[in-house]
Design an enzyme around this catalytic site. Sequence first.
Site, mmCIF file in Angstrom:
data_model
loop_
_atom_site.group_PDB
_atom_site.id
_atom_site.type_symbol
_atom_site.label_atom_id
_atom_site.label_comp_id
_atom_site.label_asym_id
_atom_site.label_seq_id
_atom_site.Cartn_x
_atom_site.Cartn_y
_atom_site.Cartn_z
ATOM 1 N N ARG A 650 0.718 -1.103 0.011
ATOM 2 C CA ARG A 650 0.062 0.033 -0.088
ATOM 3 C C ARG A 650 0.804 1.070 -0.037
ATOM 4 O O ARG A 650 1.676 1.478 0.934
ATOM 5 C CB ARG A 650 -0.873 0.014 1.139
ATOM 6 C CG ARG A 650 -2.047 1.248 1.385
ATOM 7 C CD ARG A 650 -2.931 0.866 2.194
ATOM 8 N NE ARG A 650 -4.094 1.998 2.441
ATOM 9 C CZ ARG A 650 -4.114 2.814 3.317
ATOM 10 N NH1 ARG A 650 -3.545 2.489 4.475
ATOM 11 N NH2 ARG A 650 -5.057 3.767 3.499
ATOM 12 N N PHE A 655 1.873 10.920 1.400
ATOM 13 C CA PHE A 655 1.094 10.310 2.513
ATOM 14 C C PHE A 655 2.118 9.335 2.963
ATOM 15 O O PHE A 655 2.856 9.615 3.880
ATOM 16 C CB PHE A 655 -0.182 9.786 2.101
ATOM 17 C CG PHE A 655 -0.780 9.485 3.626
ATOM 18 C CD1 PHE A 655 -0.637 10.055 4.767
ATOM 19 C CD2 PHE A 655 -1.529 8.150 3.542
ATOM 20 C CE1 PHE A 655 -1.219 9.433 6.017
ATOM 21 C CE2 PHE A 655 -2.315 7.833 4.799
ATOM 22 C CZ PHE A 655 -2.005 8.526 5.973
ATOM 23 N N GLN A 658 3.487 1.472 2.940
ATOM 24 C CA GLN A 658 3.116 0.473 4.325
ATOM 25 C C GLN A 658 3.474 -1.072 3.760
ATOM 26 O O GLN A 658 3.355 -1.201 2.418
ATOM 27 C CB GLN A 658 1.515 0.211 4.378
ATOM 28 C CG GLN A 658 1.249 -0.479 5.438
ATOM 29 C CD GLN A 658 -0.370 -0.389 5.810
ATOM 30 O OE1 GLN A 658 -0.774 0.734 5.677
ATOM 31 N NE2 GLN A 658 -0.938 -1.339 6.291
ATOM 32 N N ASN A 697 -2.745 -0.679 12.128
ATOM 33 C CA ASN A 697 -3.845 -1.443 12.846
ATOM 34 C C ASN A 697 -5.167 -1.124 12.239
ATOM 35 O O ASN A 697 -5.294 -0.358 11.302
ATOM 36 C CB ASN A 697 -3.829 -0.997 14.265
ATOM 37 C CG ASN A 697 -4.145 0.561 14.528
ATOM 38 O OD1 ASN A 697 -4.885 1.174 13.803
ATOM 39 N ND2 ASN A 697 -3.548 1.133 15.395
ATOM 40 N N PHE A 708 4.171 1.324 8.724
ATOM 41 C CA PHE A 708 4.349 2.068 7.721
ATOM 42 C C PHE A 708 5.033 3.277 7.953
ATOM 43 O O PHE A 708 5.476 3.562 9.149
ATOM 44 C CB PHE A 708 3.032 2.659 7.183
ATOM 45 C CG PHE A 708 2.277 3.535 8.271
ATOM 46 C CD1 PHE A 708 2.266 4.949 8.405
ATOM 47 C CD2 PHE A 708 1.400 2.864 9.355
ATOM 48 C CE1 PHE A 708 1.592 5.374 9.448
ATOM 49 C CE2 PHE A 708 0.629 3.489 10.319
ATOM 50 C CZ PHE A 708 0.827 4.666 10.541
ATOM 51 N N LEU A 717 -2.948 11.427 13.165
ATOM 52 C CA LEU A 717 -2.706 9.926 13.478
ATOM 53 C C LEU A 717 -2.236 9.737 14.891
ATOM 54 O O LEU A 717 -2.186 8.502 15.397
ATOM 55 C CB LEU A 717 -1.688 9.078 12.569
ATOM 56 C CG LEU A 717 -2.069 9.171 10.991
ATOM 57 C CD1 LEU A 717 -1.048 8.784 10.213
ATOM 58 C CD2 LEU A 717 -3.539 8.325 10.806
ATOM 59 N N HIS A 721 -2.182 5.319 16.232
ATOM 60 C CA HIS A 721 -1.176 4.658 15.876
ATOM 61 C C HIS A 721 0.114 4.910 16.557
ATOM 62 O O HIS A 721 0.611 5.910 16.939
ATOM 63 C CB HIS A 721 -0.809 4.806 14.288
ATOM 64 C CG HIS A 721 -1.911 4.587 13.379
ATOM 65 N ND1 HIS A 721 -2.290 3.271 12.961
ATOM 66 C CD2 HIS A 721 -2.850 5.233 12.918
ATOM 67 C CE1 HIS A 721 -3.279 3.158 12.242
ATOM 68 N NE2 HIS A 721 -3.999 4.490 12.089
#
Length: 761
Positions: A650, A655, A658, A697, A708, A717, A721
């Site tokens: 991903r 951004f 991952q 998660n 990531f 975030l 995370h």
Amino acid sequence: MADQARKRCQSGRETELGEAEKKRRGVDDKEVEKERKPEDKGVEKRSKTDDKEVEKKRKPEDKGVEKRSKTDDKEVEKNRKPEDKRVEKRSKTDDKEVEKKRKPEDKGVEKRSKTDDKEVEKKRKPEDKGVEKRSKTDDEVEKKRKPEDKEVEEERTTDKDVEEECIGPNPAEAVQTKKRKVLQFESLYLDNLPSATMYEHSYMHRDIITHVVITKTEFIITASQDGHVKFWKKKEDEGVEFVKHFRSHLGIIEGVATSSEGALFCSIGDDKAMKIFDVVNFDMINMIKLGYHPGCCEWIYSPGEAICAVACSEKTSGQIFVYDGRGSNQPINKLDKVHSHPLSLIRFNPIFKVVVSADRTGMLEYWTGPLHDFRFPGNVSWKYKTDTDLYEFARHKTYPSGLAFSPDGRRMAMIAADRRVRVFRFLTGKLIRVFDESLKMFTELQQMKQQLPDMEFGRRIATEREIDKVDAARFTNIIFDETGHFVLYGTMLGVKVVNVETNRCVRILGKQDNIRVLQLALWQGPTHAFRAALTIEMRASDNPALQATAGDPTLFCSAYKKNRFYMFTRRESDDVKGAERDILNERPSKDEVMAVAQSEGVRKVSDAAVIHTTLGDIHLKLFPVECPKTVENFCTHSKNGYYNGHIFHRVIKGFMVQTGDPTGTGMDGESIWGGEFQDEFNHNLRHDRPYTLSMANAGPNTNGSQFFIIVVPTPWLDNKHTVFGRVVKGMEVVQAISNTKTHPKTDKPYEDISIVNIALR
């Protein structure tokens, strides 16, 4: 009539010149002969009238003679009039005023006629020059007068008449440079100020410290945002000792204040209460229920007054309430016409017994306490505010957050929300100094000459912007030293010590420390006995006995988002890491207890790793102390080769990237314990910078094996995370992965980029 008067004047001059010529011809002295030789040369040159070349040379020398001789020419007459004003004035013999003007000249002629000695002859020579100029008809006198004209012209170069004709400054005045101001005994004053580049010690509170003050009774009082107040006492030699701890308020402390003599202390909080303390006996003596949310407070009485008045403002309006600090809950006065907006500060000048208050619109007001019925002070030098510079803050659309008076009360320094420091004369309200500490100025300074490493400078700039965003600037203040020649205030570079007299920054404290100083309090000692005995001259002497009694000047300060107050002294700290500097005087928090308990387990894992990918290496720094379980899970998987061959399944450009899923779909992966484990959030580890390593998660406490790396700050975030590492090298590899072409629906790269293996360091 004018012709007759002119003839009389000429005849009188001829007789005077005749006597003068006889006396000159009778002098056979060698000195006179020497003086006449250069004159005879001029006469010989002028006697060659047929020579055109000599005639040309003679014309500029005898301009005055030729102009006087052409009496019938109107143009020459006009030129002659301003030059021979004195002649024309003397020619009017019938006029009484002219007669009076001629008398002092006649006296000079009479004096010349009385004696023949050399002294009189010398005095007579400059007087004869004027007589010779006035002669026109006698050729012999004319010849003698011509060489003397040269001397007259030379004298005119240094005469006042020439100075009056000059337009513009003299060269000597033009090259004069402005002298640089020097403060006498500056080195002595600086010896009584802290000079260490790093703080010596720090002491803890249970929460972030917001206020630090020092009383004249040598007590240090600190307050934290959880409502706790601590009293400390300065030791005679070095350091401080703890005295007493109070739970003053149930909520956040909005403001604190100490009286001018150091006997009383008050604090106000969002629990709508004011607490009064006896400083010397370190005891709470009164509690006042306000009934409104307070904004700021200040003691507004002088020692000896019957009422210990304390002023408190309402946070949401411009109303000011005045209470008796030892009395009841009822205010003794209410001031609702002084300000129309919420106040930012109230300060009392004990020297002139005047209160200065400021509101959020930048308006400053002077008023007095109960001793003068709260009227406008009569001991200041202005009546209308337009005669002062007190509109400075309103004009720049800012407001002062800190104000301090010099020890003599004649100056006041203010630091404002626009990060500029302004120094005023208190009695006149005139602005005398402005120091620009804005971010724009620091950025330009960094570009011209590097003050900090680029990464550190960027971090501090981000902190300054955060301070502006959360309005933490209201806790900043400024202070004077005991001499009134220096001001101290906090900046992004550290604590600046600025000489107000010479307009120079003489010292910066704490530039290497990772703290942003807000509130300051200065203790310069020494104890009362020595303070009363020593003078400036005695301190400047080389007496060993007096030097042994030197104090320990200490600067106490709070910092942004720190639950410690820091002490700067004249002693340099040998411990750069700060393990021994930071005193653990409070019980550790739950997070700290957990970190200590798991410290043995931390040793089994690494604090650095390298991810070898098909596009290059990514070097990581891990945080095993803050996130022990997360780092243990990552290191164990890496050691077992669990991540080998995993693809970056991903990738979202701009951004994050991952990986960590063995199936490459983003739907699988487990921890080393066979399931999911809890989140480990830490307030010091945030998604506030690019290239931060974090756990992926599916919700709270669902961590498995996927992780990531972000390429931009992602503060949304935080607390979702777990941050457990940072990229320290190989940022270009992360950026290259994030720029690969991906499927628009699944965000999976068209070409697989995989992990070769992860090496622990």
